[in-house]
Enzyme design. Structure first.
Site, PDB file in Angstrom:
ATOM      1  N   CYS A 163      36.902  40.995  34.788  1.00  0.00           N
ATOM      2  CA  CYS A 163      36.533  41.706  36.008  1.00  0.00           C
ATOM      3  C   CYS A 163      35.203  42.405  35.841  1.00  0.00           C
ATOM      4  O   CYS A 163      34.954  43.051  34.830  1.00  0.00           O
ATOM      5  CB  CYS A 163      37.624  42.691  36.395  1.00  0.00           C
ATOM      6  SG  CYS A 163      39.047  41.808  37.028  1.00  0.00           S
TER       7      CYS A 163
ATOM      8  N   CYS B 155      36.798  38.226  39.139  1.00  0.00           N
ATOM      9  CA  CYS B 155      37.315  39.313  39.968  1.00  0.00           C
ATOM     10  C   CYS B 155      36.392  40.529  39.964  1.00  0.00           C
ATOM     11  O   CYS B 155      35.518  40.648  39.109  1.00  0.00           O
ATOM     12  CB  CYS B 155      38.728  39.693  39.554  1.00  0.00           C
ATOM     13  SG  CYS B 155      38.867  40.181  37.860  1.00  0.00           S
TER      14      CYS B 155
END
Ligand code: N1C
Length: 264
Positions: free
Chosen positions: A87, A169
């Site tokens: 992420c 993400c």
């Protein structure tokens, strides 16, 4: 191989046998090269069984027509070394490979490209293919992009970029080349494979870093980028684009004191 040259000057039959022997020796040496590159690169990542990965890799193309290796042939390989969520660190690129890797080589804490993952790093800059009726891996004479779409190298990058984009993400970054006619090119892997796989539930923001030469005009304004922006907006993913000079990106690599991304 020097011995091969000498023996080839013998009589016809001996020369023919020697030629066959030398050719097969040459091919074995070639395939041993890619095997050793694969294993030595793989062994730098401790947590994987490299033999298992090599077997999964080979099953994709060995003993197959090199123009008939579909993207799905690499599913078992991807399953054996799945990409982890990174992420806010995922870095995509298109036609900016050297600039991006110049940066990630110096600041590996900031961004993760596909080539920083096990599969991407193991196969980066390699060429390989198989042949029907043979268990060997060849590294020369393999079909290129122009010869056929379903070639082993293209299918691999296609499959692995899809898997890499699947797990992206948070805030993701893409470095595009502002010095070419179409920075966001629909035929690129980035546009055709990665962008469509962004999951709106996961990817919150796409930050485009447009690599331009000093004092060049802005390329974030290019019409192809307007399409990318519209695509993101439609999918509720925030979009930003910033023109950054290549020299600035190089400087950023040498400034570990500056927070990731805050340098441009
Ligand atoms: O077609 P591209 O760029 O847009 O592909 C780049 C895009 C990146 O974001 C990567 O995640 O797709 C992924 N990717 C690679 O990681 C990669 N490493 C090496 C795609 N291709 C990759 N290669 C080789 O570069 C491969 O042989 C392919 O043909 C080129 C694509 O580079 P590009 O056209 O600059």
């Amino acid at each position: 191989m020097g011995l091969c040259k000498k023996l080839l000057i013998g009589d016809g039959i001996t020369a023919l046998i020697t030629l066959i022997l030398c050719l097969s020796l040459g091919l074995t040496v070639v395939s041993r090269n890619i095997t050793s590159t694969f294993f030595s690169r793989c062994e730098k990542f401790n947590e994987y069984d490299c033999q298992k990965l090599w077997d999964a890799f080979q099953q994709a193309y060995v003993n197959k027509d090199p123009c008939k290796v579909p993207v799905e042939a690499y599913d078992p390989l991807i399953a054996a070394a799945p990409f982890k969520h990174q992420c806010n660190k995922t870095m995509f690129w298109s036609k900016t490979k050297d600039v991006v890797h110049g940066l990630t080589a110096k600041r590996n804490d900031c961004f993760v490209t596909l080539e920083d993952t096990l599969l991407g790093s193991v196969l980066d800059n390699l060429t390989w293919c198989g042949k029907e009726g043979s268990n060997d891996t060849f590294t020369t004479g393999c079909p290129g992009w122009s010869e056929c779409v379903n070639n082993p190298v293209r299918s691999f990058w296609n499959r692995s970029s899809a898997a890499f984009a699947d797990v992206a993400c948070g805030n993701v970054t893409a470095m595009l080349n502002g010095s070419i006619n179409t920075p966001f090119n629909p035929t690129s892997n980035f546009a055709s494979v990665e962008v469509p796989r962004f999951k709106a539930s996961r990817v919150k923001k796409l930050n485009v870093v447009m690599v331009i030469q000093k004092n060049a005009i802005s390329n974030c304004n290019h019409s192809s980028l307007k399409e990318l922006e519209a695509n993101m907006t439609k999918r509720s993913i925030t979009y930003t684009c910033k023109d950054v000079s290549e020299s600035r990106i190089q400087e950023c690599g040498s400034k570990p004191e500056i927070a990731c991304g805050a340098c441009w």
